[in-house]
Design a protein around this motif. Structure first.
Motif, short mmCIF file in Angstrom:
data_model
loop_
_atom_site.label_atom_id
_atom_site.label_comp_id
_atom_site.label_asym_id
_atom_site.label_seq_id
_atom_site.Cartn_x
_atom_site.Cartn_y
_atom_site.Cartn_z
N ALA A 268 0.83 -1.20 0.00
CA ALA A 268 0.00 0.00 0.00
C ALA A 268 0.86 1.26 0.00
O ALA A 268 1.99 1.26 0.52
N GLY A 313 -5.33 5.55 9.92
CA GLY A 313 -6.28 4.62 10.51
C GLY A 313 -6.14 4.62 12.02
O GLY A 313 -6.17 5.67 12.66
N ASP A 315 -3.38 3.63 13.57
CA ASP A 315 -1.95 3.62 13.92
C ASP A 315 -1.42 5.03 14.10
O ASP A 315 -1.58 5.90 13.22
N ALA A 326 2.86 1.44 9.23
CA ALA A 326 1.40 1.43 9.14
C ALA A 326 0.94 1.03 7.74
O ALA A 326 0.00 0.25 7.58
N LEU A 327 1.63 1.54 6.73
CA LEU A 327 1.29 1.19 5.35
C LEU A 327 1.61 -0.27 5.05
O LEU A 327 0.92 -0.92 4.26
N GLY A 329 1.17 -2.74 6.89
CA GLY A 329 0.09 -3.59 7.38
C GLY A 329 -1.21 -3.41 6.64
O GLY A 329 -2.21 -4.04 6.99
N ALA A 330 -1.23 -2.55 5.62
CA ALA A 330 -2.44 -2.28 4.85
C ALA A 330 -2.33 -2.88 3.45
O ALA A 330 -1.29 -3.41 3.06
N LYS A 331 -3.42 -2.80 2.70
CA LYS A 331 -3.47 -3.35 1.35
C LYS A 331 -3.86 -2.27 0.34
O LYS A 331 -4.64 -1.37 0.65
N GLN A 334 -7.46 -0.38 -0.02
CA GLN A 334 -8.11 -0.26 1.29
C GLN A 334 -8.43 1.20 1.59
O GLN A 334 -7.63 2.09 1.35
N ARG A 335 -9.62 1.45 2.13
CA ARG A 335 -10.01 2.80 2.51
C ARG A 335 -9.74 3.00 4.00
O ARG A 335 -10.07 2.15 4.81
N THR A 336 -9.13 4.13 4.33
CA THR A 336 -8.80 4.42 5.72
C THR A 336 -8.81 5.93 5.90
O THR A 336 -9.07 6.68 4.96
N LEU A 353 -6.08 3.83 -0.42
CA LEU A 353 -4.66 3.60 -0.60
C LEU A 353 -4.33 3.08 -1.98
O LEU A 353 -5.08 2.29 -2.56
#
Length: 356
Positions: A268, A313, A315, A326-327, A329-331, A334-336, A353
């Motif tokens: 991400a 998010g 984090d 933090a990025l 751990g995201a995909k 993904q909306r945050t 993202l």
């Protein structure tokens, strides 16, 4: 290449003594006989179990070590793993550095073989090189399932630590799912890598790019770095090493072999460059946006240079490293929410993202 990359149960004895004393004080001689028999059985079983484990170690080493090579760049030395029969070798991006050609010593080659860079992907600290000539008997390694890696699993680290080719160390999987930022000093790529495997097997300079192997003879990770202990002046912390999981290795290497580059990173991104800022007490206070990619996720969310990101998010973001973590751990997609400061006022924006 980054150099950082890389009890006896004594209280059991009194219990045993007390147990024997209890039998003796009971005044019963008959029950003592089975105890002696159990002890004899245990003594016979333990050496057999140790011998079985040793045989399994040796079997795995014999199967896998021929798939682990030594890679010599002009100034650095590391390890690699034979990926396929066409001569592709996967290693760390920090092992190959900026160079394009290398000398590779395989288990079956008396003289070093020439290899050329196919592609380096510093964002995940992985690279693929290819031998100009495939020697007879070149054996690709078998890669395992990262989802089956479990804490406590016995593993072997194979590579060329300190230039000692075909070396093997032993340990266990200490943890899984670690997110590690490796830094960019001393030749590192500065990558933040998610889902790394932590191991107690010794990881020393030269192990980078080698193989972390389970007792089924499968590569479950690529050893990449050892933890640094700030108390010891930043030297490697014994027994804390990290390996890129096999699933990510296959994802990246397959794309490089097939297309010559990474086309789908799975990582991400916000579409910005940033730097760490500090507060009045010189404590890290956020990641200040330096540039925004036109049309990128941050641009579409309304972020602009000068904004200071403090949260992504759930984090907290205090540094560019924590933002990268933090990025990690995201995909993509993904909306945050992004929390940021603008003109000393806290604001939030929703962001979809992108992909790095």
């Amino acid at each position: 290449m980054d150099p950082s990359r890389t009890r006896s149960l004594t209280r059991g004895a009194p219990v045993a003594v007390l147990a024997c004393a209890a039998v003796l004080l009971g005044g019963c001689s008959e029950p003592a006989a089975p105890a002696k028999k159990d002890t004899a059985t245990t003594r016979a079983t333990l050496p057999m179990a140790a011998e079985d484990l040793q045989n399994r170690y040796q079997k795995v080493i014999k199967e896998v070590l021929p798939s682990v090579v030594q890679i010599q760049a002009s100034h650095d030395l590391g390890s690699g793993v034979v990926y396929d029969e066409q001569g592709h070798i996967v290693t760390n991006a920090h092992v190959v550095g900026p160079e394009k050609t290398f000398q590779v010593t395989t288990a079956n080659s008396e003289e070093p073989l020439r290899a050329a860079l196919v592609y380096s992907y510093p964002e995940q600290d992985l690279a693929v090189i290819k031998l100009d000539r495939v020697p007879p008997g070149l054996k690709p390694a078998a890669f395992g399932d990262s989802e089956k890696v479990a804490v406590g699993q016995i593993v072997l680290a194979m590579g060329s630590p300190l230039g000692l080719s075909s070396s093997v160390t032993q340990g266990i999987v200490s943890a899984t799912g670690r997110t590690v930022s490796e830094g960019d000093a001393g030749g590192g790529t500065g990558a933040t890598i998610a889902n790394m495997v932590q191991t107690s097997a010794a990881i020393n300079p030269g192990n980078s790019g080698g193989a972390l192997v389970n007792l089924d003879g499968q590569v479950i990770g690529i050893p990449t770095l050892a933890a640094a202990d700030p108390v010891l002046g930043g030297s490697a912390a014994p027994g804390i090493g990290f390996a890129i999981p096999a699933s990510m290795v296959r994802t990246v290497a397959d794309q490089i072999v097939r297309t010559g580059k990474v086309v789908d990173s799975g990582r991400a991104a916000l579409g910005i460059t940033a730097r760490t800022v500090v507060d009045d007490l010189y404590h890290p206070a956020g990641a200040a946006v330096v540039t925004v990619t036109p049309g990128g996720p941050a641009d579409k969310a309304g972020l602009r240079p000068g904004d200071v990101i403090t949260r992504l998010g759930g984090d907290k973001v205090a540094t560019t490293t924590s933002l990268s973590e933090a990025l990690a751990g995201a995909k993509p997609g993904q909306r945050t929410t992004v929390t940021f400061l603008r003109d000393d006022q806290e604001r939030t924006a929703e962001v979809a993202l992108g992909e790095q």
